[in-house]
Design an enzyme around this catalytic site. Structure first.
Site, PDB file in Angstrom:
ATOM      1  CG  ASP A 143      43.481  34.656  34.354  1.00 42.09           C
ATOM      2  OD1 ASP A 143      43.551  35.462  33.413  1.00 42.09           O
ATOM      3  OD2 ASP A 143      44.257  34.688  35.319  1.00 42.09           O
TER       4      ASP A 143
ATOM      5  CD  GLU B 104      42.529  44.416  35.400  1.00 38.50           C
ATOM      6  OE1 GLU B 104      43.442  43.670  35.005  1.00 38.50           O
ATOM      7  OE2 GLU B 104      41.841  44.178  36.406  1.00 38.50           O
TER       8      GLU B 104
END
Length: 548
Positions: free
Chosen positions: A290, A483
């Site tokens: 996403d 991340e």
């Protein structure tokens, strides 16, 4: 009269009209964390830079009291609560994020694990030791008050401690029953890529704990049943019909953790299209990607998030994960002496293998692609997920590895020096170029490394070398793991998407340590990254075969 006016205005504010189509249900029943006027007003006032902050805040008192005080405040201001008043209300009735958690160090954590000694480069060995220390920082345990008063928290209670990803993600992800997206009530109606069976396989391989497997085999089966009952789709190819899976979350309203962004995006569409958009956004969140051009392709405006159509695509990686899980379940049941269940999952895997080959495999390109259900064609764009069947061991022709490697060369992916890009599309979304993500490096690297081909194994190592150097170089400058990484300009923390890049970071640390464990005797912290243009592959292979 005042009560009737309040009710009518509230209906109008919520966008409900007589005769409108039946709305999809909210992601959970909480009128604070999942839907309702309190959530709408706070999130649309944008009291916090990140919408997730509000829905992660515990309540200071019971929900009915908080809602009653909110209704009184709203009536006082004729439903238009000033921002400052709203901020004071939140400060009075909510507590800071993270107060429901306490630090935890895993019981099996050791200060100097043995694998560190396998890393020959002293700088990489020291760095690996620092990464190993991060598990203590990311270890958390839920306080007993969440069990005693669950209604005052969006966090779902677990008596077991866990590792969080880091940054804004201060809960564990992907666990329970059908395995929701994460441990928040607003995540309950969407899952994540199904990897629970693989987790069990890794645990049993490490511990040989057959009793634990026997006690929890039905939990594994229930997860796969969820995907069969709720996420299956029939696809026709070559006159045959196949059952494959896709991501789909038929629940309405904005995602609570990204409420204002979803609501503003939905407002750009006609009212009849808004619920569909909001459900597709959730489906993308379920995929883990996403957001990405992967879910926009084939829409009316592939550069706009309003064109998202996640549920209309059959993803390569999802079906590879399920194929792998079906094979593991067959092995588990054989180990437990249940031949009928073993045969059932063996047949399911064989059926999915045939579907992967007939529906998703492209012989001309030599790799697998997502399938567009509406347009009845493959999405021929590059994504590392195209290689998931190699990683999952869900292919039958040994030549597929060499074909996939040639596809990597032809796509010029091997010319990227700092990591494998998530796509070649620049959309501004975080799961697109120029970002690179650790789990996607793993899909390609281990997919190639499993091959008996010396050439594929050497390319896998060179890709691992590139990724380790990017992680190491950024850590050397920033003293943090991220991340995602921007690989377009020498390797930097990533960007794009809905929120600032997060530090931590669970899967980045895990993949780095896995690669250091696997290739520690060869990896280097030196500045020269490996550029693997197609004409360099043969040279790299020859060098790897020379005596050391």
């Amino acid at each position: 009269m005042q009560g009737r006016t309040w009710g009518l205005r509230l209906l109008l504010l919520l966008g409900l009209r007589l005769g409108s189509q039946e709305a999809l249900p909210p992601p959970c029943g909480s009128q604070i964390y999942c839907h309702g006027e309190l959530l709408r007003q706070v999130q649309m006032a944008k009291l916090y830079q990140d919408d997730k902050q509000f829905v992660d805040m515990p309540l200071s008192s019971a929900p009915d009291q908080v809602l009653r005080h909110f209704r009184e405040l709203a009536q006082t201001h004729n439903l238009s609560i000033p921002r400052q008043e709203l901020q004071m209300f939140v400060q009075e009735h909510f507590r800071a994020v993270g107060q429901e958690l306490q630090p935890w160090t895993p019981e099996d954590w050791r200060d100097s694990p043995q694998f560190l000694q396998k890393i020959l480069d002293p700088r990489l060995r020291a760095w690996a030791g620092q990464l190993h220390q991060l598990w203590k920082k990311l270890g958390k345990k839920v306080k007993p008050e969440v069990f005693s008063h669950p209604e005052q928290f969006s966090l779902i209670y677990s008596r077991h401690p866990f590792i969080v990803p880091g940054g804004r993600f201060v809960e564990f992800y992907y666990w329970y029953g059908h395995v929701p997206n994460g441990a928040r009530v607003y995540y309950l109606q969407r899952s994540q890529p199904p990897l629970l069976t693989l987790m069990m396989d890794r645990y049993v391989a490490h511990t040989n704990d057959t009793t634990f497997l026997r006690d929890h085999i039905e939990t594994l089966a229930s997860e796969l049943d969820f995907w069969t009952k709720n996420r299956s789709i029939s696809v026709s190819s070559g006159g045959k019909s196949y059952i494959l899976n896709h991501y789909e979350v038929p629940y309405g309203g904005p995602r609570p953790e990204s409420y204002s962004k979803d609501a503003e995006l939905a407002a750009t569409l006609l009212e009849g299209n808004r619920d569909t958009l909001l459900a597709e956004l959730k489906a993308s969140a379920e995929s883990g990607w996403d957001f990405s051009s992967r879910w926009l392709v084939g829409g009316p405006n592939p550069s706009s998030l309003s064109s998202i159509r996640t549920s209309k695509l059959v993803p390569v990686d999802l079906n590879a994960f399920l194929c792998q899980a079906e094979g593991l379940m067959s092995n588990f049941y054989s180990r437990l002496g249940n031949d009928s269940e073993a045969a059932k999952y063996r047949n399911l895997r064989a059926e999915r293998m045939a579907a992967l080959k007939d529906v998703l495999w492209d012989e001309d390109k030599g790799v697998w692609f997502d399938y567009d259900l509406e347009n009845e064609k493959k999405n021929l764009e590059f994504y590392p997920s195209n290689f998931a069947p190699l990683w999952a061991g869900c292919f039958s022709d040994p030549d597929d590895v060499d074909k996939a490697l040639k596809y990597l060369e032809d796509s010029r992916i091997l010319t990227y020096q700092y990591g494998i890009p998530t796509s070649l599309q620049k959309t501004g979304q975080q799961w697109d170029f120029p970002n690179a993500w650790a789990p996607l490096q793993d899909l390609v690297i281990r997919g190639l490394a499993k091959s008996p081909s010396a050439k594929a194994q050497e390319v896998a190592f060179q890709l691992a070398q590139n990724w380790i150097r990017t992680n190491f170089d950024v850590y050397s400058k920033k003293s943090a793991m991220y991340e995602k990484y921007d690989i377009s300009n020498g390797g930097q923390p990533g960007g794009g998407g809905e929120y600032e890049v997060q530090e931590g970071f669970g899967w980045t640390n895990g993949v780095a340590l896995m690669l250091l464990d696997r290739y520690g005797d060869r990896l280097s912290s030196g500045a020269q990254t490996a550029l693997l243009a197609p004409h360099c592959l043969a040279a790299a292979l020859l060098l790897s075969l020379l005596p050391q």
